[in-house]
Design an enzyme around this catalytic site. Structure first.
Site, mmCIF file in Angstrom:
data_model
loop_
_atom_site.group_PDB
_atom_site.id
_atom_site.type_symbol
_atom_site.label_atom_id
_atom_site.label_comp_id
_atom_site.label_asym_id
_atom_site.label_seq_id
_atom_site.Cartn_x
_atom_site.Cartn_y
_atom_site.Cartn_z
ATOM 1 N N SER A 290 0.842 -1.203 0.000
ATOM 2 C CA SER A 290 0.000 0.000 0.000
ATOM 3 C C SER A 290 0.873 1.248 0.000
ATOM 4 C CB SER A 290 -0.940 -0.027 1.195
ATOM 5 O OG SER A 290 -1.898 0.996 1.071
ATOM 6 N N ASN A 291 0.317 2.383 0.351
ATOM 7 C CA ASN A 291 1.080 3.640 0.402
ATOM 8 C C ASN A 291 0.532 4.519 1.528
ATOM 9 O OD1 ASN A 291 -1.155 5.325 -0.685
ATOM 10 N ND2 ASN A 291 -0.873 3.973 -2.447
#
Ligand code: C5P
Length: 402
Positions: free
Chosen positions: A207-208
């Protein structure tokens, strides 16, 4: 400010929930509203008129007259854009329903020509009594809007229905019901927000750092301009303040792609703000992948580009906007994105030492329009940035119509 110039008259009756009106007055005044307050005599036992007059910057009225003057209840009801009775105790509710005029608050209510909203507060048994139900029905038949009570701890110590709605809720209820603009009335808007989670196995994902703040603020800004808004969001900690915004929770880029594309047929404006993962694992393991002594080579494949897809399949009257987060050759890359993705505008965020975007409350953007003209904006709160973006899109849509 959201409520600049709006005139709100608050009626407070005798209930323990009256303490919440202090916070409510503060929220409304901070949002730019002019607030005047009328209290029932019983309310003064629960909350101090001095606190309320200080916060509202206006004299608080409670009596029809004193020895020197007479309170002009007709004028107050005509002054306001909206009258809110919060808390409305069981007794006040009953007097309102039956037109009993035995104090200043009731005189103002009965002579108010503005719309009236009511936030009841009482113990659960009173709340469920048929007399209360009948009174609420009567109030609705007078076009008064009822702000739903909440379930929770009550003054009696019991748990149940009858708690007055929280100040934040009432604040947003008033905005949603009385102060939305109609610039985008009947327009259907879809906004994506937040990150996506691309699963590796049942417990791990790629993810980020996207917090979703910007996308949520944009969805709310569109809503406040009168649009019907769908917010497709990856996992975030954000909350949506307006229940009329349709929130579609997704996790992966595939789910986000499906949630957006299935809705695109009747969408007028699409704004893709999500930080969709660019790559995802080729396969998701059924079980948690075991730790080994050797290195792990992970094979990734490209995710579907949602903005690209809706740009390629854009219908004549649709307006499509995307974001670009660039660290170098910002403008050139943003223009490339505009062309490649066939968007109507690209909102450029620069991630550098002066402007860290992820999770921050402020943002500095440049909007590149379809003619590749750059519109620069100052660093502002994400809410203000959202308003700028929505105003920009409204101006573009209006220009196209001319
Ligand atoms: O190509 P890039 O990811 O830099 O483009 C960013 C824009 O494209 C953003 O508006 C983002 O929401 C959107 N996007 C998307 N689907 C993807 C990747 C990006 O909608 N898979």
């Amino acid at each position: 400010m959201l409520l600049t110039g709006k005139k709100i008259l608050i009626g407070i009756s005798g209930s323990i929930a009256a303490y919440k009106s202090i916070l409510l007055v503060r929220l409304l005044v901070k949002a730019g509203a002019q607030v005047k307050i009328v209290m029932s005599p019983a309310a003064k036992d629960f909350v101090s008129p001095l606190v309320l007059s200080t916060l509202s910057n206006n004299e608080v009225l409670a009596d029809l007259s004193n020895k020197n003057s007479w309170a002009n209840h007709v004028q107050l009801g005509r002054w306001a854009d909206v009258m809110l009775i919060a808390p409305a105790s069981c007794n006040t509710l009953s007097k309102m329903a039956n037109g009993i005029c035995d104090n200043l608050l009731m005189a103002v209510y009965l002579s108010a020509t503005c719309p009236v909203a009511v936030a009841p507060a009482m113990d659960e048994d009173m709340w469920h009594h048929p007399a209360t139900k009948r009174n609420l029905d009567l109030l609705e038949s007078y076009n008064n809007r009822l702000i739903p009570v909440q379930n929770g701890e009550l003054a009696s110590g019991l748990f149940g229905d009858g708690r007055m709605a929280e100040p934040e809720y009432i604040f947003h209820f008033l905005i949603a019901n009385y102060f939305r603009s109609s610039s985008l009335k009947n327009k259907k808007v879809i906004v994506t927000a937040g990150p996506t989670y691309e699963l590796l196995d049942p417990v791990r994902f790629i993810s980020n750092h996207s917090s979703g703040k910007m996308g949520y603020a944009i969805a709310e800004a569109f809503y406040l301009q009168g649009a019907d808004v769908t917010l497709v969001t990856g996992p975030t900690n954000q909350i949506v303040n307006f229940s009329a915004i349709d929130v579609v929770n997704v996790m992966s880029s595939n789910e986000m792609f499906d949630a957006v594309t299935v809705r695109m047929d009747d969408i007028d404006i699409a704004l893709m703000c999500a930080a969709v993962a660019d790559y995802k694992p080729v396969a998701i393991a059924d079980n948690k992948i075991k730790k080994k002594d050797t290195n792990w080579q992970l094979e990734l494949e490209k995710t579907k580009d949602i903005l690209q897809f809706i740009g390629d399949n854009k219908k004549p009257n649709q307006f499509i906007a995307g974001f670009a987060l660039e660290t170098n050759n910002e403008k050139e890359n943003a223009i490339l994105k505009l062309k490649n993705k066939k968007a109507d505008c690209i909102i450029l965020n620069s991630l550098n030492k002066d402007n860290s975007v992820f999770g921050a409350d402020k943002n500095k953007i440049t909007i590149i329009d379809s003619l590749e003209v750059a519109h620069n904006f100052e660093s502002k709160s994400k809410r203000e940035v959202a308003n700028d973006i929505v105003s920009f899109i409204i101006s573009k849509i209006t220009d196209e119509k001319k």
